[in-house]
Scaffold this motif. Structure first.
Motif, PDB file in Angstrom:
ATOM      1  N   LEU A  58      -2.382   2.709  -1.767  1.00 21.35           N
ATOM      2  CA  LEU A  58      -2.248   1.725  -0.680  1.00 21.35           C
ATOM      3  C   LEU A  58      -3.526   0.891  -0.556  1.00 21.35           C
ATOM      4  O   LEU A  58      -3.459  -0.333  -0.389  1.00 21.35           O
ATOM      5  N   SER A  59      -4.662   1.564  -0.683  1.00 28.83           N
ATOM      6  CA  SER A  59      -5.939   0.838  -0.621  1.00 28.83           C
ATOM      7  C   SER A  59      -6.045  -0.172  -1.751  1.00 28.83           C
ATOM      8  O   SER A  59      -6.529  -1.289  -1.567  1.00 28.83           O
ATOM      9  N   LEU A  60      -5.573   0.229  -2.947  1.00 29.98           N
ATOM     10  CA  LEU A  60      -5.606  -0.683  -4.096  1.00 29.98           C
ATOM     11  C   LEU A  60      -4.736  -1.912  -3.850  1.00 29.98           C
ATOM     12  O   LEU A  60      -5.116  -3.029  -4.166  1.00 29.98           O
ATOM     13  N   VAL A  61      -3.564  -1.663  -3.292  1.00 33.83           N
ATOM     14  CA  VAL A  61      -2.648  -2.775  -3.000  1.00 33.83           C
ATOM     15  C   VAL A  61      -3.285  -3.729  -1.997  1.00 33.83           C
ATOM     16  O   VAL A  61      -3.268  -4.951  -2.182  1.00 33.83           O
ATOM     17  N   ILE A  62      -3.876  -3.174  -0.955  1.00 34.61           N
ATOM     18  CA  ILE A  62      -4.512  -4.014   0.070  1.00 34.61           C
ATOM     19  C   ILE A  62      -5.690  -4.775  -0.552  1.00 34.61           C
ATOM     20  O   ILE A  62      -5.851  -5.973  -0.333  1.00 34.61           O
ATOM     21  N   GLY A  63      -6.478  -4.065  -1.356  1.00 34.49           N
ATOM     22  CA  GLY A  63      -7.594  -4.717  -2.047  1.00 34.49           C
ATOM     23  C   GLY A  63      -7.108  -5.844  -2.934  1.00 34.49           C
ATOM     24  O   GLY A  63      -7.708  -6.918  -2.990  1.00 34.49           O
ATOM     25  N   PHE A  64      -6.007  -5.624  -3.599  1.00 29.98           N
ATOM     26  CA  PHE A  64      -5.395  -6.616  -4.479  1.00 29.98           C
ATOM     27  C   PHE A  64      -4.982  -7.852  -3.681  1.00 29.98           C
ATOM     28  O   PHE A  64      -5.259  -8.985  -4.061  1.00 29.98           O
ATOM     29  N   ILE A  65      -4.344  -7.609  -2.550  1.00 29.91           N
ATOM     30  CA  ILE A  65      -3.880  -8.721  -1.707  1.00 29.91           C
ATOM     31  C   ILE A  65      -5.063  -9.525  -1.166  1.00 29.91           C
ATOM     32  O   ILE A  65      -5.023 -10.753  -1.117  1.00 29.91           O
ATOM     33  N   VAL A  66      -6.117  -8.817  -0.801  1.00 32.18           N
ATOM     34  CA  VAL A  66      -7.278  -9.499  -0.203  1.00 32.18           C
ATOM     35  C   VAL A  66      -8.051 -10.295  -1.254  1.00 32.18           C
ATOM     36  O   VAL A  66      -8.474 -11.428  -1.017  1.00 32.18           O
ATOM     37  N   THR A  67      -8.215  -9.711  -2.442  1.00 30.96           N
ATOM     38  CA  THR A  67      -9.075 -10.367  -3.444  1.00 30.96           C
ATOM     39  C   THR A  67      -8.346 -11.392  -4.299  1.00 30.96           C
ATOM     40  O   THR A  67      -8.992 -12.177  -4.981  1.00 30.96           O
TER      41      THR A  67
END
Lengths: 130, 137
Positions: free
Chosen positions: B26-35
């Motif tokens: 989930l953190s990776l997905v959020i990081g992906f969306i943000v970056t």
């Protein structure tokens, strides 16, 4: 006492994780349309959406590329005209290095406009922390 | 014997704890969306009217002409202004303009980055249309 059967979601979670990682690596390559590195200027404004486009890259060394194919400046109008014949409303994105002279970019924009491009945009990058 | 059996049942593995794995995913997905906006290039739509037109326009509207000089100075409607002052004046001028069009012209040796910075500022301050003026040679 009969035990309840559990669904093993570990493989699914692993597959999901791998998919996310693959997407992270591939997405920038697929969506930028060009592999030529250019240090485009920073801008907060982001008007263009991800869509099929014609990318003109102008590097700091003076190289001119249309969709990653290097051309001579004199051929630009001809190449763009041929591409615009397929779709006159195609978005033309000019990716110019931030250190080039603006007059050189203007020449490119003028050539593109001259052959009938309707939608022209200058490529920019969002500043970090924006 | 009965006690031994109960102990064996208590130590039976309860299955993998997936909470941490799901958290990382989930953190990776959020990081992906943000970056992702940082990886992708966006753009500013521009218009190139070609050569500078001589003569006055028929429509009376507030004009926003920005000229960038080789030494880095900015001229807003023929007056030298600082970048900060330009940022203050642009919204006022654009609010009184019908077309909300900003015309940008430059001297011969102005860097592209400077122009994009001004175009970006104009867009942020409410410009509807940006035009890059190319002077006749």
């Amino acid at each position: 006492m009969k035990r309840m059967a559990n669904i093993d979601i570990l493989p699914m979670a692993c597959v999901g994780l791998i998919l996310v990682l693959v997407m992270m690596v591939i997405a920038p390559m697929v969506m930028t349309h060009t592999q030529t590195h250019v240090d485009v200027p920073m801008a907060h404004t982001a008007e263009t959406k991800t869509e099929e486009n014609l990318t003109i890259t102008y590097t700091n060394e003076g190289r001119l590329l249309v969709n990653d194919m290097e051309i001579l400046p004199s051929e630009l109008g001809q190449v763009i005209a041929a591409e615009l014949e397929k779709d006159p409303f195609q978005l033309v994105i000019v990716r110019a290095d931030k250190d080039v002279l603006h007059n050189d970019v203007l020449e490119i924009l003028a050539s593109v406009k001259q052959v009938g491009a309707k939608r022209i945009a200058c490529a920019t990058k969002k500043p970090k922390g924006d | 014997m009965r006690r031994h059996r109960r102990l064996k049942f208590e130590h039976e593995p309860q299955g993998l704890i997936l909470n941490s794995l799901v958290d990382i995913a989930l953190s990776l997905v959020i990081g992906f969306i943000v970056t992702i906006p940082l990886f992708f290039e966006s753009g500013i739509f521009v218009n190139t009217p070609g050569v500078a037109k001589a003569g006055a326009s028929d429509v009376s509207d507030i004009k926003v002409n920005i000229h960038l000089l080789d030494d880095g100075s900015i001229l807003l409607n023929e007056e030298i202004v600082s970048y900060e002052r330009l940022a203050e004046l642009l919204p006022e001028l654009l609010a009184r303009s019908v077309a909300r069009k900003v015309i940008v012209s430059t001297d011969a040796n102005v860097r592209y980055e400077q122009v994009v910075t001004v175009l970006d500022l104009a867009k942020q301050k409410g410009a509807g249309q940006l035009a890059l003026l190319r002077s006749k040679r």
